[in-house]
Structures are given as structure tokens and as C-alpha cells.
Design an enzyme around this catalytic site. Structure first.
Site, mmCIF file in Angstrom:
data_model
loop_
_atom_site.group_PDB
_atom_site.id
_atom_site.type_symbol
_atom_site.label_atom_id
_atom_site.label_comp_id
_atom_site.label_asym_id
_atom_site.label_seq_id
_atom_site.Cartn_x
_atom_site.Cartn_y
_atom_site.Cartn_z
ATOM 1 C CE1 TYR A 214 -4.156 1.920 0.550
ATOM 2 C CE2 TYR A 214 -2.564 3.472 1.456
ATOM 3 C CZ TYR A 214 -3.823 3.199 0.954
ATOM 4 O OH TYR A 214 -4.738 4.209 0.844
ATOM 5 C CD GLN B 40 -11.638 2.371 -0.713
ATOM 6 O OE1 GLN B 40 -11.782 2.373 0.503
ATOM 7 N NE2 GLN B 40 -11.558 3.481 -1.416
ATOM 8 C CG ASN C 158 -6.321 6.838 5.850
ATOM 9 O OD1 ASN C 158 -6.571 5.644 6.036
ATOM 10 N ND2 ASN C 158 -7.001 7.561 4.970
ATOM 11 C CD GLN D 185 9.037 12.439 11.719
ATOM 12 O OE1 GLN D 185 10.151 12.440 11.204
ATOM 13 N NE2 GLN D 185 8.171 11.496 11.456
ATOM 14 C CG HIS E 107 5.602 12.892 7.862
ATOM 15 N ND1 HIS E 107 5.633 12.226 6.666
ATOM 16 C CD2 HIS E 107 6.856 12.799 8.369
ATOM 17 C CE1 HIS E 107 6.850 11.761 6.444
ATOM 18 N NE2 HIS E 107 7.615 12.103 7.460
ATOM 19 C CG HIS F 54 12.251 8.535 12.398
ATOM 20 N ND1 HIS F 54 10.912 8.869 12.234
ATOM 21 C CD2 HIS F 54 12.608 7.837 11.296
ATOM 22 C CE1 HIS F 54 10.495 8.388 11.069
ATOM 23 N NE2 HIS F 54 11.494 7.762 10.489
ATOM 24 C CG ASP G 86 12.087 9.756 5.906
ATOM 25 O OD1 ASP G 86 11.932 8.754 6.622
ATOM 26 O OD2 ASP G 86 11.508 10.841 6.104
ATOM 27 C CD GLU H 272 1.086 -32.792 26.112
ATOM 28 O OE1 GLU H 272 0.608 -32.973 24.974
ATOM 29 O OE2 GLU H 272 1.963 -31.949 26.360
#
Length: 426
Positions: free
Chosen positions: A127, A189, A212, A257, A260, A326, A359, A413
Site C-alpha cells: 500500500y 477498500q 491513514n 517530521q 507529515h 526515529h 527516509d 497429556e
């Protein structure tokens, strides 16, 4: 950013703040995600198109990126960008090749062989986020380890732009690393499609890559049907600085940072009140020059912290409890302090090893544990794209010597069929 004077007795109180751990909010999101997954399972491509229109405001006919689209994207991007990607790819491949594991057999002699088969996971789904920013670097970081591991099929999903196409820089990166298929879908989806398949997208065995909150919760829900890399939260940086650090560098790295998104977490731990004050000034001066200033302001206001500690030992204790994604060490003799680092996704040593180096370019993976999970998890690597099978061989004589032990354990057992499977051979 909020400045906090830390006393030794305060360390446990201040540590491991749970960013975004709002179970009520998660419950609402999970309800939406569960419906998306169910619709995808029942409606396939139709659900993909419907949710893409709803969430991305894009009507897509051809879900899969064509070869013509790949070629067009490659021709559109700046050749200097391709050159930069090629250089980064070389470094990333070189680093991850060191992580390769080999199958092995142990010959114990007299008819016993034990071992382990190491095999790549065959089908990988990656993704790649869209939305607020474009991340061709994620394409490299999440596919190169799979390529090094020997995975046979690598599928990428990413949200389409408003014109119904995939960003050309993302496609160029996918072409460079040899992604097999790219689909113009994003969100929960897309995760469901990778896990369960549709008429167009065949299911995979493992899903990796950031996204997200809806993507993260979808990954959690489909785990079990497929494997996943991690449940990634907002990105984080923690900088440990002493009185010799450069405030301008610290501020620049915190801002990098914070841009983002509004949930990004920025932390400075310093032994110097003076450094803390100078960094605050630098933040104010530098941020107004940046394009994503509103996002940065919100991030620093909600999730920015400056901790002033009495000494570096206290600072490292605090950092290990935070367990940041980080960690930057802007201190004198930083290498002597590395043994004190127990919980961090990636460690950037010295003033000339800023987080963007990792990165994009250095080689180690930038997909890292967030939200304190560096306490028990690792960066994405080749080891995430392999699986292992045990190999066991005993000859008749060696099984005869072991049989009484096995039968005794099995009967204790209550598993008499297990005992019989041994006893019947003799």
C-alpha cells in the site's frame, strides 16, 4: 511545542503517552471499515469503484494501471529524479541483501537430520499512500526487501489523483523496482481487495505499507486472512541534544517530521534550557518559510514536546520509555551512548545524519515501528517477506531410542493416539 522540566521521579509519569488511543473514535472507524470490507467481499470491483468515487471523488473504469500509463509516467518525470531513485535503490538493495537468511540442515549423526527451510512469501501487496503527499520512497522501501527475498508477485495499490491517474513519480518508482501490478485504489477498500480479491485483483499473502487510520484499522481486521507488517500510527521523531548541539539543525529536523501530518509526534530531550529556548526561536523563524506551515503548527501544538532533563542518562531513560520511531543523537561522542539505546526504530548518529537521510537514501528501511511499538518490533526488512519450515528426519533406530520418552509425554497429556502413532511402529 510544550516545554516540560523533567525531574527524575517524573520519568515514569511522562513516558509512553498514548497518541490517538481513543477507543471511542476507533469503534466508529471500525464500524465504517467493517462495512467496506463486507461490501468488497460481496461486490468486488463494483465496491472498489463506488468507494473510490465516494472517498476520492474519482470515477475509475480501468482499475489496473496499463503499460501505456507506465511508459507515459516514466517519460514525464524529471530524469534527475530517476537518477536519484537509482542511487537510492542501490543503497537500499545493498543494505537489505545483508539480511538474507539461508536454509540449513543439522546432521546429528546416527540417523538424525534436523533443519529449517527458508522460503519467500509468494504474493505481496504494497500500500502506497496518496492524499496529502506522494511517496515514491515508500515504493522503494516496501518493495525492494520483497524483491531481495525472492517474492514472486508484488502488487501495489495507491489512491488515484483527481484525474483518475496514479502520480507519475510513484509509477516511475514502481517501474524502476519491478512491481508486477499497480491498481488505482486506496483506503480500506484497497486493503480488503488485497486480502480477499476481486474480479480484477487477485488476493495476496501479505500486506505491507503505511496509510491513514482507515488503512491501519483495515489491515488489523484482515490479519489472519493475510499477514501484515505492522499497525502504523503517526510518524515520530525524538532528538536527544546536549548543550553543544546546533539549535537550527534540531528545529529543522523537528519541522521535517511535523510536516507529515497534524498527528505527527515531535520530541526534543535536552540537558540544556538554553538549547530548548533557542530551538523554540528557530522553530518560529523556520516554519513560516515552509509550504505546509499550517500542518506543522497543528502538529507542534498538539503533539510537540521539549523535555529538559538533568543529564543524558535521564534523557536516554526517558527516550527508551517513549520508544520512538526515529531517534536522532545530537550529542558529543554519540557512539559511546549507542549501547544505552534499547527501544528505537532507527538511530541517526551525529549532526550530519538527519532523519530524511534515512527516509530516502542511506539504505536501512524507513518503514518503522511507531506508537511505542519499538519496544518489541523492528523495521521492515527481508525477514518480513520470508517464512520458515522445520525439517525433521529420524531413522528407525533413533526413533526406537526416543519412543519411551515420547509415549510418556503423550500419555501424560491424555493424547493416546499420539502415543499409539509411536508404539505401532514397534
Amino acid at each position: 511545542m510544550k516545554r516540560i522540566q523533567v525531574e527524575e521521579q517524573d520519568l515514569q509519569v511522562l513516558t509512553r503517552e498514548k497518541q490517538g488511543n481513543n477507543q471511542t473514535a476507533y469503534a466508529k472507524i471500525d464500524h465504517v471499515v467493517a462495512k467496506i470490507i463486507l461490501d468488497l467481499q460481496e461486490q468486488g470491483d463494483e465496491a472498489l469503484r463506488s468507494y473510490t468515487a465516494q472517498f476520492d471523488q474519482v470515477e475509475i473504469n480501468d482499475i489496473r494501471v496499463s503499460e501505456a500509463e507506465f511508459t507515459q509516467a516514466w517519460n514525464e518525470v524529471d530524469p534527475a529524479f530517476i537518477e536519484a531513485l537509482i542511487a537510492a535503490k542501490k543503497n537500499i538493495v545493498q543494505f537489505h541483501e545483508r539480511q538474507l537468511e539461508q536454509s540449513w540442515l543439522l546432521d546429528r549423526g546416527e540417523g538424525i537430520l534436523l533443519g529449517q527451510l527458508v522460503r519467500p512469501i509468494e504474493k505481496i501487496g504494497v500500500y502506497v499512500p496518496g492524499g496529502k503527499a506522494v511517496y515514491p520512497s515508500t515504493v522503494l522501501m516496501d518493495t525492494i526487501p520483497a524483491k531481495v527475498a525472492g517474492c514472486k508477485r508484488i502488487v501495489m495499490v495507491t489512491p488515484p489523483s483527481k484525474d483518475g491517474k496514479v502520480n507519475p513519480y510513484t509509477l516511475a518508482a514502481a517501474k524502476l523496482v519491478g512491481v508486477d501490478e499497480v491498481y488505482k485504489v486506496g483506503g480500506a477498500q484497497a486493503i480488503a481487495a488485497l486480502a480477499y480479491g476481486t474480479e480484477t485483483i487477485q488476493p495476496v499473502d501479505k500486506i505491507v505499507g503505511p496509510g491513514n487510520i482507515y488503512v491501519a484499522r483495515a489491515k488489523k481486521m484482515v490479519f489472519g486472512a493475510v499477514d501484515i507488517d505492522m499497525i502504523a500510527g503517526p510518524s515520530e521523531v525524538c532528538i536527544i541534544a546536549d548543550d553543544g548541539a546546533n539549535p537550527a539543525y534540531i528545529a529543522a529536523d523537528l519541522l521535517a517530521q511535523a510536516e507529515h501530518d497534524e498527528m505527527a509526534v515531535t520530541t526534543l530531550i535536552t540537558t540544556s534550557t538554553t538549547i530548548a529556548e533557542w530551538v523554540e526561536q528557530e522553530l518560529a523563524e523556520q516554519m513560516v518559510q515552509l509550504e505546509r506551515v499550517e500542518i506543522i503548527k497543528q502538529s507542534l501544538q498538539d503533539h510537540g514536546r521539549i523535555y529538559v532533563v538533568k543529564d543524558l542518562a535521564s534523557g536516554f531513560a526517558l527516550m527508551n520509555e517513549i520508544a520512538p520511531e526515529h531517534l536522532e543523537l545530537m550529542i558529543q561522542d554519540p557512539f559511546q551512548w549507542i549501547p544505552k539505546v534499547h527501544n528505537a526504530g532507527a538511530v541517526f548518529v551525529g549532526s550530519y545524519s538527519p532523519e530524511p537521510l534515512g527516509d530516502y537514501y542511506a539504505g536501512p528501511n524507513h518503514t518503522l515501528p511507531t506508537g511505542g511499538t519499538a519496544r518489541f518490533s523492528s523495521p521492515l526488512g527481508v525477514y518480513d517477506f520470508i517464512k520458515k519450515s522445520s525439517v525433521i528426519y529420524y531413522n528407525e533406530q533413533e526413533l526406537a531410542q526416543a519412543k519411551e520418552h515420547i509415549i510418556r509425554i503423550a500419555e501424560q497429556e491424555g493424547l493416546t493416539a499420539h502415543a499409539n502413532a509411536i508404539r505401532i511402529r514397534f
